[in-house]
Design a protein around this motif. Structure first.
Motif, PDB file in Angstrom:
ATOM      1  N   TRP A  64       0.853  -1.193   0.000  1.00  0.00           N
ATOM      2  CA  TRP A  64       0.000   0.000   0.000  1.00  0.00           C
ATOM      3  C   TRP A  64       0.888   1.242   0.000  1.00  0.00           C
ATOM      4  CZ3 TRP A  64      -4.981   0.321  -1.032  1.00  0.00           C
ATOM      5  CH2 TRP A  64      -5.837  -0.746  -0.742  1.00  0.00           C
TER       6      TRP A  64
ATOM      7  N   TYR B  95      -1.805  10.163   1.424  1.00  0.00           N
ATOM      8  CA  TYR B  95      -2.969   9.331   1.138  1.00  0.00           C
ATOM      9  C   TYR B  95      -2.486   8.051   0.452  1.00  0.00           C
ATOM     10  CZ  TYR B  95      -6.503  12.817   2.323  1.00  0.00           C
ATOM     11  OH  TYR B  95      -7.309  13.696   3.001  1.00  0.00           O
TER      12      TYR B  95
ATOM     13  N   GLN C  73      -2.129   5.291  -2.253  1.00  0.00           N
ATOM     14  CA  GLN C  73      -2.296   5.213  -3.700  1.00  0.00           C
ATOM     15  C   GLN C  73      -3.273   4.089  -4.011  1.00  0.00           C
ATOM     16  OE1 GLN C  73       1.369   4.993  -5.902  1.00  0.00           O
ATOM     17  NE2 GLN C  73       2.369   6.563  -4.669  1.00  0.00           N
ATOM     18  N   GLN C  74      -4.225   4.379  -4.842  1.00  0.00           N
ATOM     19  CA  GLN C  74      -5.245   3.395  -5.189  1.00  0.00           C
ATOM     20  C   GLN C  74      -5.081   2.954  -6.638  1.00  0.00           C
ATOM     21  OE1 GLN C  74      -7.229   2.112  -3.048  1.00  0.00           O
ATOM     22  NE2 GLN C  74      -7.182   3.564  -1.327  1.00  0.00           N
ATOM     23  N   PRO C  75      -5.259   1.694  -6.956  1.00  0.00           N
ATOM     24  CA  PRO C  75      -5.498   0.617  -5.998  1.00  0.00           C
ATOM     25  C   PRO C  75      -4.186   0.150  -5.368  1.00  0.00           C
ATOM     26  CG  PRO C  75      -5.436  -0.279  -8.200  1.00  0.00           C
ATOM     27  CD  PRO C  75      -5.262   1.212  -8.349  1.00  0.00           C
ATOM     28  N   ASN C  76      -4.241  -0.897  -4.521  1.00  0.00           N
ATOM     29  CA  ASN C  76      -3.015  -1.455  -3.960  1.00  0.00           C
ATOM     30  C   ASN C  76      -2.214  -2.128  -5.071  1.00  0.00           C
ATOM     31  OD1 ASN C  76      -3.774  -4.506  -4.044  1.00  0.00           O
ATOM     32  ND2 ASN C  76      -5.514  -3.558  -3.015  1.00  0.00           N
TER      33      ASN C  76
ATOM     34  N   ASP D 207      -5.939   7.997   5.334  1.00  0.00           N
ATOM     35  CA  ASP D 207      -6.964   6.964   5.177  1.00  0.00           C
ATOM     36  C   ASP D 207      -7.154   6.164   6.469  1.00  0.00           C
ATOM     37  OD1 ASP D 207      -6.997   6.662   1.819  1.00  0.00           O
ATOM     38  OD2 ASP D 207      -5.154   7.376   2.734  1.00  0.00           O
TER      39      ASP D 207
ATOM     40  N   HIS E 172      -6.232  -2.892   6.735  1.00  0.00           N
ATOM     41  CA  HIS E 172      -6.042  -2.739   5.298  1.00  0.00           C
ATOM     42  C   HIS E 172      -5.178  -3.864   4.724  1.00  0.00           C
ATOM     43  CE1 HIS E 172      -7.923   1.188   5.113  1.00  0.00           C
ATOM     44  NE2 HIS E 172      -7.639   1.260   3.834  1.00  0.00           N
TER      45      HIS E 172
ATOM     46  N   ASN F 238      -9.183  -7.030   3.749  1.00  0.00           N
ATOM     47  CA  ASN F 238      -9.807  -6.264   2.673  1.00  0.00           C
ATOM     48  C   ASN F 238     -10.429  -7.232   1.672  1.00  0.00           C
ATOM     49  OD1 ASN F 238      -7.783  -6.842   0.437  1.00  0.00           O
ATOM     50  ND2 ASN F 238      -6.417  -5.877   1.926  1.00  0.00           N
TER      51      ASN F 238
END
Length: 502
Positions: A249, A256, A258-261, A289, A300, A304
């Motif tokens: 992650w 914040y 970064q999306q996605p993992n 987050d 997380h 998940n």
């Protein structure tokens, strides 16, 4: 507004509790189904907690008291992590680094005496090195390797010790004859490859440890990033990998996630490798987050919708145990650290995060609509202070000594205007947050507002989402909760004897 005596309010309380108990039965079945589902680890087992130096986030790491604390307060089966260093006479001791200066009081005991300079894997270092001292000279100051049944040994500097005629391999094999060693890890490929045949039929699992992506693995002269792309090769000599948590992650410059993992965990599981995540501690700088909550960070990684790592290496094993041990979770106004409390988004986030119960603190509006609101005073949790409704403020001694605009001063329609989702007056934030959030403008509409109890210290909660979400009536809340995977709901009611308003 008419007064509400005790007799007229108690039936309301009874009604709410009946609705609560009626909702629990079917939700309990949903919760059991959710809890019985397998972990998304490689083998479906619960993730293990690995206590780095014992409970080193609270006690001196690698000491008897730290190891004892980890065993007594963590989940059963918690592994004790030891970074093995070798003394001049070849004894293995547990220390966090190849130098003893950080983690012992050797500077006070020996002062500058015994300080040396070495090149360790290409990096010049100066300090007190264990290899310059006999074990007898250190025995009163440094704890020797504990012989605990659930043990993880990490051999970080095999090549360095080999250059000084000390063999970590010989020490490990000698120890393995008398002690049960569950895991052995190293960031050196050659060290683990040399052990693979020896431990192929034992219960000891070999784990390749990845350092920072741009660092160079000393025995193959490749970066760890390049080795990460060849997990089938790692599988030839190891049963798992240990990676920094940012491999899985990553956190951007704005703090914040970064999306996605990344695909590290799924890719390793596909290759038949367990994945252990490292660098966890309660006092780490966390992404927004996680809302300053280390348990949220652990979740997380272990709970998940995509994967679960197979283990967590942490300075704070008790906190990791709380996350993995699945305690009962009751929301506080929904996920009120991620979104403004008592809003649709806060409740949805609480459900997504796996809360067992979500809560609604009930207040009443001027037109007798029951709503979920964190406080009867709208100055708390909304932007009413920046609206024209401040003209309706008053002091009600039975409730509080300060001025307030109360829920029963406004109709539900007036409160509901926050659904227009306009931004409110700019607040004083550090420059980094102003860059992220832009400039706010005046609004005559009441907006939800995230509670930020430590704002005066410059600590803000999720600034990008500080005014998102719509408030809910109690009816909306009950409808929302009805089909969710929850054990139940919690209704709280205060101030049953509503004061008379002149």
């Amino acid at each position: 507004m008419p007064s509400c005596g005790r007799g007229s309010c108690l039936p309301l309380l009874a009604l709410v509790l009946v609705l609560f108990y009626c909702s629990v039965g079917s939700a309990d079945a949903q919760r059991r189904a959710r809890r019985s589902s397998p972990w998304r680890t490689l083998n479906g087992d619960a993730p293990v907690v690995v206590a780095k130096g014992g409970h080193s986030g609270l006690f001196p790491g690698y000491s008897q008291i730290a190891y004892n604390a980890a065993m007594q307060a963590s989940l059963p089966g918690t592994l004790l992590w030891c970074d093995v260093q070798l003394t001049k006479d070849g004894l293995g001791i547990c220390l966090p680094d190849v130098r003893m200066d950080n983690g012992t009081d050797i500077d006070e005991v020996f002062s500058n005496k015994g300080r040396s300079s070495y090149v360790v894997n290409g990096v010049p270092m100066t300090g007190h090195f264990p290899l310059d001292f006999d074990s007898a000279k250190l025995s009163q100051d440094v704890l020797a390797l504990p012989g605990q049944p659930s043990l993880w040994l990490n051999f970080q500097y095999n090549m360095f010790y080999s250059q000084h005629n000390l063999s970590m391999r010989s020490y490990l094999l000698s120890l393995a004859r008398t002690s049960v060693i569950d895991f052995v890890s190293s960031p050196e490929v050659s060290f683990l490859r040399g052990l693979a045949a020896r431990f192929s039929r034992s219960k000891t699992q070999l784990v390749f440890r990845f350092l920072e992506a741009d660092a160079t693995e000393p025995s193959m002269n490749q970066t760890y990033d390049s080795l990460l792309k060849n997990l089938t090769f790692i599988k030839t000599f190891a049963s798992g990998i240990l990676v920094p948590r940012n491999y899985i992650w990553p956190v951007n410059a704005s703090l914040y996630l970064q999306q996605p993992n990344t695909s590290v965990v799924l890719g390793a599981h596909k290759a038949g490798l367990k994945v252990f995540a490292a660098d966890f501690a309660n006092d780490n700088i966390l992404a927004y987050d996680y809302n300053y909550n280390p348990i949220s960070e652990y979740l997380h990684f272990v709970d998940n919708n995509d994967f679960s790592v197979d283990g967590i290496l942490t300075d704070s094993p008790v906190t990791a145990s709380e996350a993995i041990g699945i305690p009962m979770v009751i929301s506080h106004h929904g996920a009120s650290g991620v979104y403004p409390g008592c809003t649709d988004l806060a409740y949805q986030q609480a459900v997504d995060d796996g809360a067992d119960y979500i809560d609604c603190p009930v207040q009443v509006t001027k037109d007798l609509v029951l709503i979920c609101m964190n406080d009867v005073n709208l100055f708390k949790g909304t932007t009413v202070a920046k609206s024209p409704y401040t003209t309706r403020s008053s002091v009600i001694p039975e409730l509080q000594s300060e001025q307030g605009v109360f829920t029963f001063n406004l109709t539900w329609k007036e409160i509901q205007q926050n659904l227009k989702r306009k931004l409110f007056l700019q607040i004083s934030l550090p420059k980094i947050y102003r860059r992220q959030c832009g400039t706010y403008e005046h609004s005559h509409n009441i907006r939800s507002q995230i509670e930020t109890p430590l704002l005066k210290y410059g600590v803000v909660r999720n600034p990008l989402k500080s005014n998102d979400g719509a408030f809910m009536t109690l009816t909306n809340f009950l409808t929302f909760a009805k089909d969710k995977s929850l054990s139940g709901i919690l209704i709280s009611i205060e101030d049953l004897q509503r004061p008379k308003i002149k």
